[in-house]
Design a protein around this motif. Structure first.
Motif, PDB file in Angstrom:
ATOM      1  N   THR A 336     -15.776  17.115   2.798  1.00 22.71           N
ATOM      2  CA  THR A 336     -14.874  16.884   1.683  1.00 22.71           C
ATOM      3  C   THR A 336     -13.899  18.052   1.555  1.00 22.71           C
ATOM      4  N   VAL A 337     -12.615  17.751   1.386  1.00 25.64           N
ATOM      5  CA  VAL A 337     -11.588  18.779   1.304  1.00 25.64           C
ATOM      6  C   VAL A 337     -11.340  19.108  -0.166  1.00 25.64           C
ATOM      7  N   ASP A 338     -11.478  20.382  -0.520  1.00 26.17           N
ATOM      8  CA  ASP A 338     -11.250  20.824  -1.885  1.00 26.17           C
ATOM      9  C   ASP A 338      -9.824  21.359  -2.002  1.00 26.17           C
ATOM     10  N   VAL A 339      -9.061  20.809  -2.933  1.00 27.51           N
ATOM     11  CA  VAL A 339      -7.687  21.225  -3.172  1.00 27.51           C
ATOM     12  C   VAL A 339      -7.556  21.661  -4.612  1.00 27.51           C
ATOM     13  N   ALA A 340      -6.854  22.759  -4.828  1.00 26.62           N
ATOM     14  CA  ALA A 340      -6.639  23.230  -6.193  1.00 26.62           C
ATOM     15  C   ALA A 340      -5.877  22.176  -6.986  1.00 26.62           C
ATOM     16  N   PRO A 341      -6.097  22.104  -8.303  1.00 29.73           N
ATOM     17  CA  PRO A 341      -5.435  21.081  -9.128  1.00 29.73           C
ATOM     18  C   PRO A 341      -3.913  21.111  -8.975  1.00 29.73           C
ATOM     19  N   ILE A 342      -3.318  19.933  -8.899  1.00 30.43           N
ATOM     20  CA  ILE A 342      -1.871  19.768  -8.756  1.00 30.43           C
ATOM     21  C   ILE A 342      -1.362  18.927  -9.921  1.00 30.43           C
ATOM     22  N   ASP A 343      -0.301  19.389 -10.538  1.00 32.70           N
ATOM     23  CA  ASP A 343       0.294  18.675 -11.669  1.00 32.70           C
ATOM     24  C   ASP A 343       1.297  17.652 -11.141  1.00 32.70           C
ATOM     25  N   GLY A 344       0.790  16.499 -10.698  1.00 34.59           N
ATOM     26  CA  GLY A 344       1.660  15.464 -10.151  1.00 34.59           C
ATOM     27  C   GLY A 344       2.519  14.814 -11.216  1.00 34.59           C
ATOM     28  N   ARG A 345       3.624  14.225 -10.762  1.00 36.61           N
ATOM     29  CA  ARG A 345       4.536  13.523 -11.675  1.00 36.61           C
ATOM     30  C   ARG A 345       4.832  12.139 -11.109  1.00 36.61           C
ATOM     31  N   PRO A 346       5.039  11.164 -11.973  1.00 38.64           N
ATOM     32  CA  PRO A 346       5.348   9.816 -11.486  1.00 38.64           C
ATOM     33  C   PRO A 346       6.681   9.782 -10.733  1.00 38.64           C
ATOM     34  N   LEU A 347       6.734   9.010  -9.667  1.00 36.96           N
ATOM     35  CA  LEU A 347       7.972   8.753  -8.931  1.00 36.96           C
ATOM     36  C   LEU A 347       8.283   7.276  -9.087  1.00 36.96           C
ATOM     37  N   THR A 348       9.434   6.982  -9.688  1.00 35.80           N
ATOM     38  CA  THR A 348       9.810   5.599  -9.954  1.00 35.80           C
ATOM     39  C   THR A 348      11.137   5.279  -9.281  1.00 35.80           C
ATOM     40  N   ILE A 349      11.141   4.228  -8.465  1.00 40.96           N
ATOM     41  CA  ILE A 349      12.348   3.746  -7.796  1.00 40.96           C
ATOM     42  C   ILE A 349      12.641   2.360  -8.346  1.00 40.96           C
ATOM     43  N   ASP A 350      13.859   2.141  -8.826  1.00 41.76           N
ATOM     44  CA  ASP A 350      14.191   0.878  -9.481  1.00 41.76           C
ATOM     45  C   ASP A 350      15.496   0.320  -8.936  1.00 41.76           C
ATOM     46  N   GLY A 351      15.408  -0.810  -8.234  1.00 40.96           N
ATOM     47  CA  GLY A 351      16.602  -1.525  -7.771  1.00 40.96           C
ATOM     48  C   GLY A 351      17.435  -0.760  -6.773  1.00 40.96           C
ATOM     49  N   LEU A 352      16.802  -0.043  -5.844  1.00 40.98           N
ATOM     50  CA  LEU A 352      17.523   0.827  -4.923  1.00 40.98           C
ATOM     51  C   LEU A 352      18.212   0.011  -3.839  1.00 40.98           C
ATOM     52  N   GLN A 360      23.065  -3.756   5.632  1.00 36.76           N
ATOM     53  CA  GLN A 360      22.418  -3.544   4.342  1.00 36.76           C
ATOM     54  C   GLN A 360      20.994  -3.060   4.600  1.00 36.76           C
ATOM     55  N   ALA A 361      20.786  -1.750   4.476  1.00 34.24           N
ATOM     56  CA  ALA A 361      19.483  -1.165   4.803  1.00 34.24           C
ATOM     57  C   ALA A 361      18.449  -1.447   3.731  1.00 34.24           C
ATOM     58  N   LEU A 362      18.845  -1.399   2.462  1.00 37.39           N
ATOM     59  CA  LEU A 362      17.924  -1.642   1.347  1.00 37.39           C
ATOM     60  C   LEU A 362      18.568  -2.575   0.339  1.00 37.39           C
ATOM     61  N   ARG A 363      17.750  -3.474  -0.217  1.00 39.37           N
ATOM     62  CA  ARG A 363      18.244  -4.413  -1.222  1.00 39.37           C
ATOM     63  C   ARG A 363      17.276  -4.424  -2.413  1.00 39.37           C
ATOM     64  N   GLY A 364      17.663  -3.782  -3.478  1.00 36.55           N
ATOM     65  CA  GLY A 364      16.889  -3.845  -4.707  1.00 36.55           C
ATOM     66  C   GLY A 364      15.445  -3.406  -4.584  1.00 36.55           C
ATOM     67  N   VAL A 365      15.206  -2.337  -3.862  1.00 43.21           N
ATOM     68  CA  VAL A 365      13.835  -1.852  -3.666  1.00 43.21           C
ATOM     69  C   VAL A 365      13.307  -1.218  -4.950  1.00 43.21           C
ATOM     70  N   THR A 366      12.133  -1.627  -5.342  1.00 43.32           N
ATOM     71  CA  THR A 366      11.468  -1.091  -6.534  1.00 43.32           C
ATOM     72  C   THR A 366      10.073  -0.615  -6.146  1.00 43.32           C
ATOM     73  N   LEU A 367       9.735   0.593  -6.620  1.00 46.81           N
ATOM     74  CA  LEU A 367       8.451   1.195  -6.252  1.00 46.81           C
ATOM     75  C   LEU A 367       8.041   2.159  -7.354  1.00 46.81           C
ATOM     76  N   SER A 368       6.757   2.207  -7.631  1.00 42.78           N
ATOM     77  CA  SER A 368       6.227   3.141  -8.622  1.00 42.78           C
ATOM     78  C   SER A 368       5.007   3.840  -8.035  1.00 42.78           C
ATOM     79  N   ALA A 369       5.080   5.178  -7.934  1.00 41.63           N
ATOM     80  CA  ALA A 369       3.968   5.980  -7.427  1.00 41.63           C
ATOM     81  C   ALA A 369       3.475   6.882  -8.552  1.00 41.63           C
ATOM     82  N   GLN A 370       2.181   6.867  -8.799  1.00 45.51           N
ATOM     83  CA  GLN A 370       1.607   7.583  -9.926  1.00 45.51           C
ATOM     84  C   GLN A 370       0.785   8.787  -9.469  1.00 45.51           C
TER      85      GLN A 370
END
Length: 608
Positions: A336-352, A360-370
């Motif tokens: 098991t790999v122990d990593v010091a605590p990280i203060d992550g932040r949400p990444l939200t992509i809306d209609g990219l 047309q490389a991207l059409r309305g891409v939506t993604l939410s990473a928590q």
């Protein structure tokens, strides 16, 4: 080999220090006037070449402008002397400052335009130097030269020839100590990273344009010092001393000695000064000789004489068994790999949306990473996965849509600002600067997290020492995380592909980013390395980081992802938990190329 072991046990800084002391003592050894003068001219030339080495060899900016900065420093000192300011210390400060300003003012336009623009603008600047001097002929003496320069003084005392010799050597030795302190620091690694790839540098939080200007401007400073010393050597200066021929000789010395070497500048300058510059009627054939030296140094001696010396030292080290052989990553892959605590932040992509010309490389891409989750972004080649990551990082500007990091909009932000906001990434092809150690490569990932000024770095102040100690400690922890701590002193770019990928992971996580973007990081890894990577990603997830994983290894994705987003032809075709995605008919057809009838067999394969 015992003798070589004893030699290598001596600290590296002892040798240049010994050479500096020898230069200081030469006049007491009965050195004649002619040889003393050649040593002085070699030191002056070494200062100018050192500036070019910094901007070309480390920052990767080809320019011939050092000749113009050299002229600026010489005329600054000469005019100050004519107006009664003969103190050499004051002249050196003023000449260095004027050359610095000239470097900044003339460098900005070329650096803004990019590509070969700096080389061309500096080339034309050198051609214009004699004409600029002639335009202000009433002040500069025009093409007849500036005479009437008074002998230099230091703290109110007129310098004797012996005293002036000592000043030249001390200034040269002092500047090379400054250069050495700079290039072996985190700033030097940032310069090397910039030379390797501006994209990589910006992804690590380095302001590319500012760093380019800084490298070019710092390289101008020693040219100004050299100009001031040259003006006081013969008490006369003329435009011919700063023309294109001199600029070419500086470039030849830099390439021949080794552009990416602190002491290569001194080696190249000494060869030029005691070699072709000594020949009778040399000026008539100067450009031919310099051109030949450029060919020899650039083609036959790639990396210059300094690189040949480094290769020879490496072979002797291996023969004496002083360098450990590269091996596989250490550690148990199932631990098991122990990593010091990280203060992550949400990444939200809306209609990219993003188009490149008619594509047309991207059409309305939506993604939410928590935070505390692994969000996988999968799809066939050309579906827009890497394009999405590039827009998050600021390398592309979206045509439509929004990207939020926490509560902050970051779409269209400059890449280095995105990196400083807490976004780190790896690349499809490992991007590692040449000639840096594994430890240094990882430490470069902390460039934007802890600051150490250039002054603190050069003077080795306590602030610099604290940052350096923190860089080393955190980098070793990151290397232990990926099982590569035993390779800390190895050359990073010489590692096998799998290790370079893990090295990129270590570099990305060393600053504990809030959002981590992993782009096909498992490609090229063997089974043990994949298991190690999986443990690392789980450890980062459990520590609170927001992880976005772009990967073709579907089995790895299913074992790691909390949520999977599937792209096809620039559109999101599925978004859900792994259990949903692995049975989605459209995903099976678009991404895995199987029919619904093969679903059961596929499930057995990826879960076995």
């Amino acid at each position: 080999m015992q003798i070589w072991r004893a030699v290598r046990a001596i600290p590296g800084w002892v040798y240049p220090l010994a050479v500096g002391v020898l230069l200081l003592l030469l006049p007491t050894l009965g050195l004649g006037y002619a040889m003393t003068r050649q040593v002085q001219l070699a030191c002056i030339l070494a200062l100018v070449v050192s500036g070019l080495s910094l901007s070309l060899g480390y920052a990767g900016e080809l320019a011939l402008g050092q000749a113009a900065m050299y002229a600026a420093g010489a005329y600054t000192a000469g005019l100050m002397s004519e107006h009664g300011h003969t103190d050499l210390a004051l002249q050196l400060v003023a000449a260095g400052a004027v050359a610095l300003v000239v470097g900044i003012v003339t460098g900005i336009p070329g650096l803004r335009l990019g590509s070969w623009s700096l080389a061309m603008t500096s080339f034309f600047l050198v051609l214009l130097v004699p004409d600029i001097i002639a335009v202000f002929g009433e002040t500069t003496g025009g093409r007849n030269g500036l005479s009437g320069i008074e002998p230099a003084t230091l703290f109110g005392q007129v310098l004797t020839p012996e005293g002036f010799y000592l000043v030249i050597v001390l200034v040269t030795v002092g500047w090379f100590a400054v250069t050495r302190n700079l290039v072996v620091s985190r700033h030097g690694i940032a310069f090397r990273t910039l030379k390797q790839s501006p994209v990589l540098a910006s992804s690590l939080g380095v302001s590319v344009f500012r760093m380019k200007v800084l490298g070019y401007a710092i390289g101008a400073f020693p040219a100004g010092l050299a100009g001031a010393l040259f003006a006081n050597l013969d008490l006369y200066i003329s435009p011919e001393a700063f023309g294109f021929t001199f600029a070419t000789s500086v470039l030849a010395a830099c390439i021949l000695g080794g552009a990416a070497s602190v002491y290569g500048a001194a080696i190249g300058a000494a060869i030029m000064q005691f070699g072709p510059n000594q020949a009778s009627d040399f000026q008539e054939y100067a450009l031919v000789v310099y051109g030949g030296l450029l060919l020899v140094g650039g083609v036959l001696l790639s990396g210059g004489l300094a690189r040949i010396g480094k290769i020879a030292v490496g072979r002797l080290d291996r023969a004496a068994d002083l360098r450990p052989a590269a091996g596989a990553p250490t550690g148990d892959a199932t631990t098991t790999v122990d990593v010091a605590p990280i203060d992550g932040r949400p990444l939200t992509i809306d209609g990219l949306g993003k188009a490149f010309g008619g594509n047309q490389a991207l059409r309305g891409v939506t993604l939410s990473a928590q935070p505390g989750q692994v969000t996988a972004l999968i799809g066939p080649n050309g579906s827009g996965k890497t394009t999405t990551l590039n827009m998050v990082c600021g390398f592309y500007r979206p045509d439509s849509g929004r990207i939020h990091l926490g509560d902050k909009e970051i779409q269209g932000s400059i890449p280095y600002r995105v990196a400083r906001a807490g976004v780190a990434r790896t690349f499809q092809t490992p991007n590692i600067p040449d000639e840096v150690s594994v430890l240094e490569a990882v430490a470069s990932g902390r460039y934007s997290t802890a600051r150490s000024s250039m002054a603190a770095t050069v003077l080795r102040l306590p602030g610099f020492r604290r940052v350096r100690a923190a860089d080393r400690a955190e980098s070793m922890r990151a290397l232990e995380l990926v099982g590569m701590a035993h390779l800390a002193g190895e050359t990073a770019s010489a590692l096998p592909l799998g290790m370079r990928r893990l090295l990129e992971v270590a570099r990305a996580v060393v600053a504990r980013p809030q959002v981590l973007l992993l782009d096909e990081v498992a490609s090229g890894l063997d089974e043990d390395e994949v298991e190690r990577l999986a443990d690392i990603i789980r450890g980062l997830r459990d520590a609170g980081a927001t992880v976005v994983l772009v990967e073709h290894n579907f089995r790895l994705v299913l074992s790691l992802a909390d949520r999977i987003v599937v792209l096809a032809q620039g559109e999101v075709i599925a978004d859900g938990a792994p259990a949903e995605i692995e049975h989605d008919p459209r995903v099976l057809g678009e991404y895995l190329g199987v029919t619904v009838d093969d679903d059961t067999a596929l499930t057995r394969e990826v879960t076995s």
